[in-house]
Design a protein around this motif. Structure first.
Motif, PDB file in Angstrom:
ATOM      1  N   ILE A  13       0.853  -1.289  -0.117  1.00 10.74           N
ATOM      2  CA  ILE A  13       0.102   0.030  -0.100  1.00 10.74           C
ATOM      3  C   ILE A  13       0.868   1.309   0.047  1.00 10.74           C
ATOM      4  O   ILE A  13       0.154   2.346  -0.196  1.00 10.74           O
ATOM      5  N   ALA A  73       5.892   2.366   2.698  1.00  7.64           N
ATOM      6  CA  ALA A  73       6.257   1.052   3.530  1.00  7.64           C
ATOM      7  C   ALA A  73       7.112   0.157   2.704  1.00  7.64           C
ATOM      8  O   ALA A  73       6.755   0.156   1.481  1.00  7.64           O
ATOM      9  N   LEU A  92      15.485  -0.490   5.049  1.00  5.87           N
ATOM     10  CA  LEU A  92      14.943   0.372   5.998  1.00  5.87           C
ATOM     11  C   LEU A  92      15.835   0.751   7.031  1.00  5.87           C
ATOM     12  O   LEU A  92      16.224   1.852   7.369  1.00  5.87           O
ATOM     13  N   HIS A 280       2.716   1.835  10.039  1.00  3.33           N
ATOM     14  CA  HIS A 280       2.210   0.675   9.593  1.00  3.33           C
ATOM     15  C   HIS A 280       3.147   0.069   8.489  1.00  3.33           C
ATOM     16  O   HIS A 280       3.933   0.687   7.915  1.00  3.33           O
TER      17      HIS A 280
HETATM   18  P1  NAD Z   1       0.978  -4.186   8.306  1.00  2.00           P
HETATM   19  O1  NAD Z   1       1.237  -2.989   9.325  1.00  2.00           O
HETATM   20  O2  NAD Z   1       1.380  -4.161   6.974  1.00  2.00           O
HETATM   21  O3  NAD Z   1      -0.555  -4.883   8.421  1.00  2.00           O
HETATM   22  C1  NAD Z   1      -1.013  -5.249   9.485  1.00  2.00           C
HETATM   23  C2  NAD Z   1      -2.663  -5.317   9.414  1.00  2.00           C
HETATM   24  O4  NAD Z   1      -3.081  -3.869   9.572  1.00  2.00           O
HETATM   25  C3  NAD Z   1      -3.100  -5.783   8.179  1.00  2.00           C
HETATM   26  O5  NAD Z   1      -4.435  -6.444   8.319  1.00  2.00           O
HETATM   27  C4  NAD Z   1      -3.262  -4.632   7.545  1.00  2.00           C
HETATM   28  O6  NAD Z   1      -4.195  -4.666   6.167  1.00  2.00           O
HETATM   29  C5  NAD Z   1      -3.579  -3.573   8.338  1.00  2.00           C
HETATM   30  N1  NAD Z   1      -3.193  -2.077   7.911  1.00  2.00           N
HETATM   31  C6  NAD Z   1      -1.894  -1.583   8.079  1.00  2.00           C
HETATM   32  N2  NAD Z   1      -1.753  -0.461   7.382  1.00  2.00           N
HETATM   33  C7  NAD Z   1      -2.938  -0.149   7.111  1.00  2.00           C
HETATM   34  C8  NAD Z   1      -3.708   1.008   6.729  1.00  2.00           C
HETATM   35  N3  NAD Z   1      -2.793   2.346   6.108  1.00  2.00           N
HETATM   36  N4  NAD Z   1      -5.114   1.123   6.457  1.00  2.00           N
HETATM   37  C9  NAD Z   1      -5.870  -0.137   6.550  1.00  2.00           C
HETATM   38  N5  NAD Z   1      -5.191  -1.229   7.013  1.00  2.00           N
HETATM   39  C10 NAD Z   1      -3.957  -1.209   7.393  1.00  2.00           C
HETATM   40  O7  NAD Z   1       1.926  -5.461   9.061  1.00  2.00           O
HETATM   41  P2  NAD Z   1       2.395  -6.934   8.725  1.00  2.00           P
HETATM   42  O8  NAD Z   1       0.956  -7.577   7.939  1.00  2.00           O
HETATM   43  O9  NAD Z   1       2.924  -7.430   9.941  1.00  2.00           O
HETATM   44  O10 NAD Z   1       3.336  -6.887   7.593  1.00  2.00           O
HETATM   45  C11 NAD Z   1       3.291  -6.882   6.120  1.00  2.00           C
HETATM   46  C12 NAD Z   1       4.566  -6.446   5.530  1.00  2.00           C
HETATM   47  O11 NAD Z   1       4.834  -5.043   5.880  1.00  2.00           O
HETATM   48  C13 NAD Z   1       5.778  -7.358   6.046  1.00  2.00           C
HETATM   49  O12 NAD Z   1       6.491  -7.538   4.892  1.00  2.00           O
HETATM   50  C14 NAD Z   1       6.586  -6.698   7.140  1.00  2.00           C
HETATM   51  O13 NAD Z   1       7.922  -6.824   6.781  1.00  2.00           O
HETATM   52  C15 NAD Z   1       6.368  -5.273   6.495  1.00  2.00           C
HETATM   53  N6  NAD Z   1       6.470  -3.836   7.327  1.00  2.00           N
HETATM   54  C16 NAD Z   1       7.130  -3.014   6.917  1.00  2.00           C
HETATM   55  C17 NAD Z   1       7.026  -1.792   7.942  1.00  2.00           C
HETATM   56  C18 NAD Z   1       7.636  -0.462   7.324  1.00  2.00           C
HETATM   57  O14 NAD Z   1       7.897  -0.295   6.035  1.00  2.00           O
HETATM   58  N7  NAD Z   1       8.097   0.359   8.059  1.00  2.00           N
HETATM   59  C19 NAD Z   1       6.642  -1.939   8.852  1.00  2.00           C
HETATM   60  C20 NAD Z   1       6.053  -3.159   9.450  1.00  2.00           C
HETATM   61  C21 NAD Z   1       5.946  -4.159   8.757  1.00  2.00           C
END
Ligand code: NAD
Length: 362
Positions: A13, A73, A92, A280
């Motif tokens: 996203i 992200a 990151l 997130h």
């Molecule tokens: P995530 O934060 O991507 O998602 C967790 C849950 O929250 C999911 O159900 C998602 O749909 C929801 N969510 C997150 N952000 C949202 C938004 N803006 N609007 C609506 N819903 C939202 O965490 P995850 O699923 O543990 O990780 C997914 C990927 O992201 C993994 O590859 C992880 O390594 C990475 N990650 C990246 C960062 C970063 O870029 N800083 C931080 C955390 C995780």
């Protein structure tokens, strides 16, 4: 004011929420007569696919040659099985280190209109307004050695918790300076009953604190802090802690407000630009569907305006616009309760922009 911003959409996203943030920046630029220019860079999965590395040198160069960095992200299942040095997260950690961003600021503010989205009782969450200041470039995540070993009696593993006194001093100063702009209280979190590194952390907190007699300093053990964040989060103003404790406590604190999609962050401290990103991840489950909540990234833009560009009226305007949109009942899927109408990413962004355009300025 003219500012050059490096934009790193990233994966999942990321590109969607970044698009929203750029629209908001453009709305602010036109309302307040600023000129923001954008240069795009790659990090994480997209950089692995296109350039063979999670952090291309060109990305570091572009970031250094700008006034602020805005990140969406990174990561996703596609890259989950790659070896450690090729993972998106390495990009990151690498960009934070390359820009010397040693202070990570995560504000947690409870919006009155979203109290029902929290898993905690309304009376516990109402009024929460705290800032976690996490040390970001030292401690266990960077200390060497960090390895598995074969020893005569079997396999063993070591991670190293290493801090220079100067690294603790500079993060403490950031925390006290921030507290001066807020309610003038710093809670320094450590594990001084067990860890030598925490005993130095506490000594430095006392020494730096003595230079800020107007700010109240308290010490709290990390296990107690984890409990107090749930029991009585309103007691906290600025919470300062080392890298790993901060990683865990800031995620815990984020859930006070109910949704990851609401929370911004800033990583600052180096001589160069600060880096601003939602807390997130790349939310692969909803990527590409126009369903993401853009508010965390939009609020990260407000932090960039406030902390990197000293544009506090503009930052206030964005934050007020977000509050008004929520008060008017607009919700994305992650913060909607049963039966509430759900907006798409782009619709939510337009609501925020409408409120920015309508805002009365000084
Ligand atoms: P995530 O934060 O991507 O998602 C967790 C849950 O929250 C999911 O159900 C998602 O749909 C929801 N969510 C997150 N952000 C949202 C938004 N803006 N609007 C609506 N819903 C939202 O965490 P995850 O699923 O543990 O990780 C997914 C990927 O992201 C993994 O590859 C992880 O390594 C990475 N990650 C990246 C960062 C970063 O870029 N800083 C931080 C955390 C995780």
């Amino acid at each position: 004011m003219k500012k050059k911003i490096t934009v790193i959409p990233g994966d999942g996203i990321g590109p969607e929420v970044i698009k929203s943030a750029i629209k908001v920046l453009e709305a602010v630029a036109s309302k307040f007569n600023h000129e923001f220019t954008f240069q795009y860079a790659k990090l994480g999965g997209v950089a692995i696919d296109e350039e063979g590395t999670p952090l291309p040198q060109s990305t570091i160069d572009l970031c250094k040659n700008s006034d602020g960095v805005l990140l969406g992200a990174v990561g996703g299942p596609k890259w989950d099985t790659l070896p450690g040095h090729m993972r998106p997260e390495k990009g990151l950690l690498g960009i934070r280190k390359a820009l010397n961003l040693y202070a990570n600021l995560r504000p947690v503010t409870a919006h009155n209109s979203l109290l029902d989205a929290s898993t905690l009782k309304k009376e516990v969450v109402a009024g929460v307004d705290l800032m976690i200041v996490r040390e970001l470039t030292g401690g266990l995540y960077f200390g060497q050695p960090q390895e598995r070993r074969q020893e005569p009696d079997g396999e063993a593993v070591v991670d190293t918790l290493y801090y220079k006194k100067s690294e603790i001093e500079r993060i403490m100063k950031q925390a006290f300076e921030l507290a001066r702009l807020r309610r003038k209280k710093v809670t320094s979190v450590d594990k001084a009953n067990v860890l030598e590194s925490s005993r130095l952390w506490r000594e430095v907190a006392e020494a730096v604190g003595s230079e800020y007699p107007d700010v109240q300093l308290e010490h709290m053990l990390v296990d107690n802090a984890a409990m107090q964040l749930i029991r009585n989060p309103k007691q906290f103003d600025v919470v300062v802690t080392e890298n790993m404790f901060g990683d865990i406590l800031s995620d815990e604190a984020s859930m006070l407000t109910g949704s990851l999609g609401m929370l911004p962050s800033a990583s600052i401290g180096g001589e160069g630009p600060g880096l601003y990103e939602p807390i997130h991840g790349s939310a692969p489950d909803i990527a590409g569907k126009n369903l993401a909540n853009p508010l965390a990234t939009i609020l990260s833009v407000a932090m960039m305006l406030r902390y990197s560009f000293q544009l506090s009226e503009e930052a206030d305007t964005i934050e007020t616009a977000v509050t008004k949109v929520l008060e008017a009942g607009y919700r994305t899927g992650d913060i909607a309760l049963n039966g509430e109408q759900v907006l798409k990413t782009e619709e939510m962004t337009e609501k925020v922009i409408d409120n920015i355009q309508l805002a009365v300025t000084n």
